[in-house]
Enzyme design. Sequence first.
Site, PDB file in Angstrom:
ATOM      1  CE  LYS A  33     -13.401 -34.470 -13.920  1.00  0.00           C
ATOM      2  NZ  LYS A  33     -14.113 -34.533 -12.926  1.00  0.00           N
ATOM      3  N   GLY A  38     -12.483 -32.594 -26.057  1.00  0.00           N
ATOM      4  CA  GLY A  38     -13.302 -31.150 -26.103  1.00  0.00           C
ATOM      5  C   GLY A  38     -13.744 -30.629 -24.910  1.00  0.00           C
ATOM      6  N   GLY A  39     -13.864 -31.099 -23.744  1.00  0.00           N
ATOM      7  CA  GLY A  39     -14.394 -30.484 -22.513  1.00  0.00           C
ATOM      8  C   GLY A  39     -15.982 -30.140 -22.692  1.00  0.00           C
ATOM      9  N   GLY A 114      -6.704 -36.232 -13.072  1.00  0.00           N
ATOM     10  CA  GLY A 114      -5.135 -35.444 -12.930  1.00  0.00           C
ATOM     11  C   GLY A 114      -5.061 -34.782 -11.549  1.00  0.00           C
ATOM     12  N   GLY A 185     -30.071 -19.956 -20.484  1.00  0.00           N
ATOM     13  CA  GLY A 185     -31.283 -19.893 -20.362  1.00  0.00           C
ATOM     14  C   GLY A 185     -32.293 -19.623 -21.495  1.00  0.00           C
ATOM     15  CD  GLU A 203     -31.827 -12.653 -14.702  1.00  0.00           C
ATOM     16  OE1 GLU A 203     -31.546 -13.603 -15.174  1.00  0.00           O
ATOM     17  OE2 GLU A 203     -31.325 -11.915 -13.431  1.00  0.00           O
ATOM     18  CG  MET A 319     -16.657 -18.914 -16.989  1.00  0.00           C
ATOM     19  SD  MET A 319     -17.773 -19.261 -15.944  1.00  0.00           S
ATOM     20  CE  MET A 319     -16.687 -19.745 -14.555  1.00  0.00           C
ATOM     21  CG  HIS A 445     -25.768  -3.841 -52.673  1.00  0.00           C
ATOM     22  ND1 HIS A 445     -26.808  -3.377 -51.546  1.00  0.00           N
ATOM     23  CD2 HIS A 445     -26.577  -3.740 -53.794  1.00  0.00           C
ATOM     24  CE1 HIS A 445     -27.743  -3.336 -51.844  1.00  0.00           C
ATOM     25  NE2 HIS A 445     -27.898  -3.539 -53.240  1.00  0.00           N
TER      26      HIS A 445
HETATM   27  P1  FAD Z   1     -13.832 -27.075 -20.296  1.00  0.00           P
HETATM   28  O1  FAD Z   1     -14.307 -26.772 -21.535  1.00  0.00           O
HETATM   29  O2  FAD Z   1     -14.762 -27.183 -19.068  1.00  0.00           O
HETATM   30  O3  FAD Z   1     -12.772 -28.381 -20.132  1.00  0.00           O
HETATM   31  C1  FAD Z   1     -12.421 -28.915 -19.103  1.00  0.00           C
HETATM   32  C2  FAD Z   1     -11.902 -30.088 -19.164  1.00  0.00           C
HETATM   33  O4  FAD Z   1     -11.220 -30.623 -17.776  1.00  0.00           O
HETATM   34  C3  FAD Z   1     -13.238 -31.082 -19.263  1.00  0.00           C
HETATM   35  O5  FAD Z   1     -13.286 -32.021 -20.090  1.00  0.00           O
HETATM   36  C4  FAD Z   1     -12.900 -31.913 -17.685  1.00  0.00           C
HETATM   37  O6  FAD Z   1     -13.535 -33.428 -18.008  1.00  0.00           O
HETATM   38  C5  FAD Z   1     -11.679 -32.000 -17.587  1.00  0.00           C
HETATM   39  N1  FAD Z   1     -11.247 -32.032 -16.221  1.00  0.00           N
HETATM   40  C6  FAD Z   1     -11.331 -31.133 -15.175  1.00  0.00           C
HETATM   41  N2  FAD Z   1     -10.860 -31.616 -14.005  1.00  0.00           N
HETATM   42  C7  FAD Z   1      -9.911 -32.585 -14.346  1.00  0.00           C
HETATM   43  C8  FAD Z   1      -9.091 -33.521 -13.669  1.00  0.00           C
HETATM   44  N3  FAD Z   1      -8.585 -33.316 -12.634  1.00  0.00           N
HETATM   45  N4  FAD Z   1      -8.205 -34.533 -14.518  1.00  0.00           N
HETATM   46  C9  FAD Z   1      -8.488 -34.286 -15.955  1.00  0.00           C
HETATM   47  N5  FAD Z   1      -9.456 -33.785 -16.497  1.00  0.00           N
HETATM   48  C10 FAD Z   1     -10.307 -32.883 -15.741  1.00  0.00           C
HETATM   49  N6  FAD Z   1     -18.756 -20.682 -25.089  1.00  0.00           N
HETATM   50  C11 FAD Z   1     -18.737 -20.224 -26.130  1.00  0.00           C
HETATM   51  O7  FAD Z   1     -17.697 -19.476 -26.330  1.00  0.00           O
HETATM   52  N7  FAD Z   1     -19.786 -20.188 -27.261  1.00  0.00           N
HETATM   53  C12 FAD Z   1     -20.760 -21.159 -27.031  1.00  0.00           C
HETATM   54  O8  FAD Z   1     -21.679 -21.063 -27.734  1.00  0.00           O
HETATM   55  C13 FAD Z   1     -20.975 -21.680 -25.877  1.00  0.00           C
HETATM   56  N8  FAD Z   1     -22.103 -22.468 -25.354  1.00  0.00           N
HETATM   57  C14 FAD Z   1     -22.174 -23.116 -24.397  1.00  0.00           C
HETATM   58  C15 FAD Z   1     -23.344 -23.616 -23.989  1.00  0.00           C
HETATM   59  C16 FAD Z   1     -23.460 -24.603 -22.806  1.00  0.00           C
HETATM   60  C17 FAD Z   1     -24.773 -25.345 -22.438  1.00  0.00           C
HETATM   61  C18 FAD Z   1     -22.440 -24.522 -21.726  1.00  0.00           C
HETATM   62  C19 FAD Z   1     -22.643 -25.387 -20.442  1.00  0.00           C
HETATM   63  C20 FAD Z   1     -21.341 -23.701 -22.126  1.00  0.00           C
HETATM   64  C21 FAD Z   1     -21.186 -22.983 -23.419  1.00  0.00           C
HETATM   65  N9  FAD Z   1     -20.087 -21.911 -23.800  1.00  0.00           N
HETATM   66  C22 FAD Z   1     -19.884 -21.672 -24.749  1.00  0.00           C
HETATM   67  C23 FAD Z   1     -18.964 -22.098 -22.649  1.00  0.00           C
HETATM   68  C24 FAD Z   1     -17.774 -23.024 -23.008  1.00  0.00           C
HETATM   69  O9  FAD Z   1     -18.247 -24.279 -23.167  1.00  0.00           O
HETATM   70  C25 FAD Z   1     -16.840 -23.031 -21.791  1.00  0.00           C
HETATM   71  O10 FAD Z   1     -16.210 -21.405 -21.764  1.00  0.00           O
HETATM   72  C26 FAD Z   1     -15.554 -23.619 -22.390  1.00  0.00           C
HETATM   73  O11 FAD Z   1     -15.597 -24.784 -22.604  1.00  0.00           O
HETATM   74  C27 FAD Z   1     -14.305 -23.528 -21.442  1.00  0.00           C
HETATM   75  O12 FAD Z   1     -13.053 -24.091 -21.830  1.00  0.00           O
HETATM   76  P2  FAD Z   1     -12.012 -24.777 -21.030  1.00  0.00           P
HETATM   77  O13 FAD Z   1     -11.095 -25.581 -21.677  1.00  0.00           O
HETATM   78  O14 FAD Z   1     -11.714 -23.777 -20.034  1.00  0.00           O
HETATM   79  O15 FAD Z   1     -12.791 -25.894 -19.874  1.00  0.00           O
HETATM   80  P1  NAI Z   2     -25.058 -16.178 -17.213  1.00  0.00           P
HETATM   81  O1  NAI Z   2     -24.088 -15.841 -16.351  1.00  0.00           O
HETATM   82  O2  NAI Z   2     -25.245 -16.057 -18.852  1.00  0.00           O
HETATM   83  O3  NAI Z   2     -26.535 -16.021 -16.767  1.00  0.00           O
HETATM   84  C1  NAI Z   2     -27.131 -16.160 -15.425  1.00  0.00           C
HETATM   85  C2  NAI Z   2     -28.383 -15.373 -15.302  1.00  0.00           C
HETATM   86  O4  NAI Z   2     -28.911 -16.046 -13.826  1.00  0.00           O
HETATM   87  C3  NAI Z   2     -28.021 -13.902 -14.889  1.00  0.00           C
HETATM   88  O5  NAI Z   2     -28.811 -13.186 -15.566  1.00  0.00           O
HETATM   89  C4  NAI Z   2     -28.335 -13.883 -13.432  1.00  0.00           C
HETATM   90  O6  NAI Z   2     -28.794 -12.600 -12.820  1.00  0.00           O
HETATM   91  C5  NAI Z   2     -29.449 -14.850 -13.053  1.00  0.00           C
HETATM   92  N1  NAI Z   2     -29.488 -15.385 -11.646  1.00  0.00           N
HETATM   93  C6  NAI Z   2     -28.525 -15.682 -10.928  1.00  0.00           C
HETATM   94  N2  NAI Z   2     -28.998 -16.056  -9.888  1.00  0.00           N
HETATM   95  C7  NAI Z   2     -30.291 -16.250 -10.023  1.00  0.00           C
HETATM   96  C8  NAI Z   2     -31.234 -16.585  -9.077  1.00  0.00           C
HETATM   97  N3  NAI Z   2     -30.843 -17.134  -8.140  1.00  0.00           N
HETATM   98  N4  NAI Z   2     -32.622 -16.822  -9.742  1.00  0.00           N
HETATM   99  C9  NAI Z   2     -32.812 -15.977 -10.809  1.00  0.00           C
HETATM  100  N5  NAI Z   2     -31.944 -15.590 -11.754  1.00  0.00           N
HETATM  101  C10 NAI Z   2     -30.752 -15.736 -11.395  1.00  0.00           C
HETATM  102  O7  NAI Z   2     -24.866 -17.889 -16.942  1.00  0.00           O
HETATM  103  P2  NAI Z   2     -25.386 -19.111 -17.697  1.00  0.00           P
HETATM  104  O8  NAI Z   2     -26.675 -18.542 -18.774  1.00  0.00           O
HETATM  105  O9  NAI Z   2     -25.687 -20.335 -16.812  1.00  0.00           O
HETATM  106  O10 NAI Z   2     -24.483 -19.646 -18.610  1.00  0.00           O
HETATM  107  C11 NAI Z   2     -22.801 -19.790 -18.020  1.00  0.00           C
HETATM  108  C12 NAI Z   2     -21.742 -19.484 -18.709  1.00  0.00           C
HETATM  109  O11 NAI Z   2     -21.710 -20.171 -20.004  1.00  0.00           O
HETATM  110  C13 NAI Z   2     -21.610 -17.857 -19.267  1.00  0.00           C
HETATM  111  O12 NAI Z   2     -20.775 -17.412 -18.553  1.00  0.00           O
HETATM  112  C14 NAI Z   2     -21.551 -17.963 -20.652  1.00  0.00           C
HETATM  113  O13 NAI Z   2     -20.580 -17.071 -20.982  1.00  0.00           O
HETATM  114  C15 NAI Z   2     -21.216 -19.567 -20.811  1.00  0.00           C
HETATM  115  N6  NAI Z   2     -22.158 -19.539 -22.298  1.00  0.00           N
HETATM  116  C16 NAI Z   2     -21.977 -19.038 -23.216  1.00  0.00           C
HETATM  117  C17 NAI Z   2     -22.739 -19.308 -24.482  1.00  0.00           C
HETATM  118  C18 NAI Z   2     -22.325 -18.357 -25.793  1.00  0.00           C
HETATM  119  O14 NAI Z   2     -21.202 -17.816 -25.963  1.00  0.00           O
HETATM  120  N7  NAI Z   2     -23.318 -18.537 -26.559  1.00  0.00           N
HETATM  121  C19 NAI Z   2     -23.839 -20.055 -24.547  1.00  0.00           C
HETATM  122  C20 NAI Z   2     -24.212 -20.688 -23.272  1.00  0.00           C
HETATM  123  C21 NAI Z   2     -23.078 -20.423 -22.098  1.00  0.00           C
END
Ligand code: FAD
Ligand code: NAI
Length: 466
Positions: A33, A38-39, A114, A185, A203, A319, A445
């Site tokens: 959508k 790339g999501g 979808g 965060g 936190e 996630m 090294h």
């Molecule tokens: P998504 O990437 O969420 O993709 C789902 C797609 O489905 C979206 O494009 C959406 O538009 C589409 N969609 C939803 N419903 C419908 C529908 N009904 N019809 C058509 N399309 C639809 N993970 C890491 O491993 N490393 C990182 O460094 C990292 N950094 C992150 C930083 C941030 C700020 C955030 C928010 C997340 C980060 N993540 C990171 C988490 C990572 O983005 C997700 O785990 C990953 O994108 C999940 O992939 P996915 O394919 O399951 O879903």
């Molecule tokens: P997170 O689950 O990593 O952290 C959320 C934090 O908020 C926890 O420490 C939790 O205890 C706290 N929290 C929950 N409710 C609260 C409240 N009411 N008040 C204060 N603190 C509260 O979730 P986050 O950082 O939002 O990331 C979401 C997902 O995205 C994660 O599951 C992560 O795996 C993924 N992600 C991965 C990255 C990476 O791999 N480098 C980068 C960014 C996101």
Amino acid sequence: MSYDTIVIGTGPGGYVCAIRTAQLGQKVAVVEKRKTHGGTCLNVGCIPSKALLHASHRFEEAGHAFAGMGISVAAPKLDLKQMLAFKQEGIDGNTKGVEFLLKKNKIDAFNGTGRILAPGKVEVKAEDGTVQTLETKNIVIATGSDVAQLPGVTIDEKVVVSSTGALELSKVPGKLVVVGAGVIGLELGSVWRRLGAEVTVVEFLDRILPGMDGEVAKNFQRMLAKQGFAFKLGSKVTKVETGADGAKVTVEPAAGGAADVIEADIVLVAIGRVPYTKGLGLDDVGIETDKRGRIVVDAHFQTKVPGIYAIGDVIAGPMLAHKAEDEGVAVAEIIAGKAGHVNYDVIPGVVYTFPEVAAVGKTEEELKEAGIAYSVGKFPFTANGRAKVNQETDGFVKVLADATTDKVLGVHVIGAEAGEMIHEAAVLMEFGGSSEDLARTCHAHPTRSEAVKEAAMAVEKRAIHM
Ligand code: FAD
Ligand code: NAI
């Protein structure tokens, strides 16, 4: 139109699944959508956040880190507009790359939302209202996740932002309050602190990064505090009042007690993410979700409905983009009658701050809780030649091995480049290796990776440089 497999959502789970399915000879379509593929990861997650982390790190380094090496640079000036353009270039390069790969693999891409009408039937509704129905043998749901909301607090993406808004701020906030000391965060807090914001992290728990090894998290918090982060642990945000000049954030101790009010220009809500299944029609076809809204699947990623599968953030598990990708490959292979599999014991996790934090396998807390006897080998970067010469000595490597069999159960690294270093541990663990195997593997090294070898040697108290 009729297909072998239709994938809904082209994030890292969906697009990788579609490509692998096409490689295996199936006729494949994807439905997305968003305007670009790339999501979350490529558009508003992994890629843009890493672009800003990279640029802001360079900005901070230029400000202080080079003088000691005999390089003088004028005080760096921030052009935020250009930095955001740099981030967008990174996004575009990656999303266009996915578009190219889908075309190369002869995958039909439908732009629209979808909805599953029945097993084998997917309706696609385009933005202009046009509707078409596609037929297919298999459906893979890869619709990802969305921002978790803080009850009583409205995210307006202007003053109170989610990660998406925090990747787009038009000016550096004077004061940034981050709710949640998780990965988002701390990563996005780092970006804006480096660019000049005063950052306070609120936190709920009494520690940062829940789920990561406790010792690592404690040391990491100390390093972030030294960089200027303020932490209010064991605290909850109960109210956010917004006005023309920012927000007043009411914070209470998690266990109850006197409230405190903090002023902020921007409030970033980063308390987790929730599965996204809106409008998919799950109930109509009888697809089960759990209490947290995640689609329930069996060991073969199949939902309660035969022929409908789900992967990525929308099902249980970490996630993470690479977890979603590996599930995409596994389900494609299962659909093609092969033996797809994901080893959930060996999924690395990386926090891309400075220093980085990386982990694979069990934490000490998890091993204690499971009653598994383990040995610890630890090696600090202060004793690693390369880290010393580069003056990047913060952090350590910790290897956790089974006390009886010596099998490596977990590896934790905090330090520069930890995210690259963790993979030798992942490969070792995938092959069921021991700390002895790691300790006997010749490491070049001078590299920071020698600290991994020495930590493995330290399991038997025979590290050389300590
Ligand atoms: P998504 O990437 O969420 O993709 C789902 C797609 O489905 C979206 O494009 C959406 O538009 C589409 N969609 C939803 N419903 C419908 C529908 N009904 N019809 C058509 N399309 C639809 N993970 C890491 O491993 N490393 C990182 O460094 C990292 N950094 C992150 C930083 C941030 C700020 C955030 C928010 C997340 C980060 N993540 C990171 C988490 C990572 O983005 C997700 O785990 C990953 O994108 C999940 O992939 P996915 O394919 O399951 O879903
Ligand atoms: P997170 O689950 O990593 O952290 C959320 C934090 O908020 C926890 O420490 C939790 O205890 C706290 N929290 C929950 N409710 C609260 C409240 N009411 N008040 C204060 N603190 C509260 O979730 P986050 O950082 O939002 O990331 C979401 C997902 O995205 C994660 O599951 C992560 O795996 C993924 N992600 C991965 C990255 C990476 O791999 N480098 C980068 C960014 C996101």
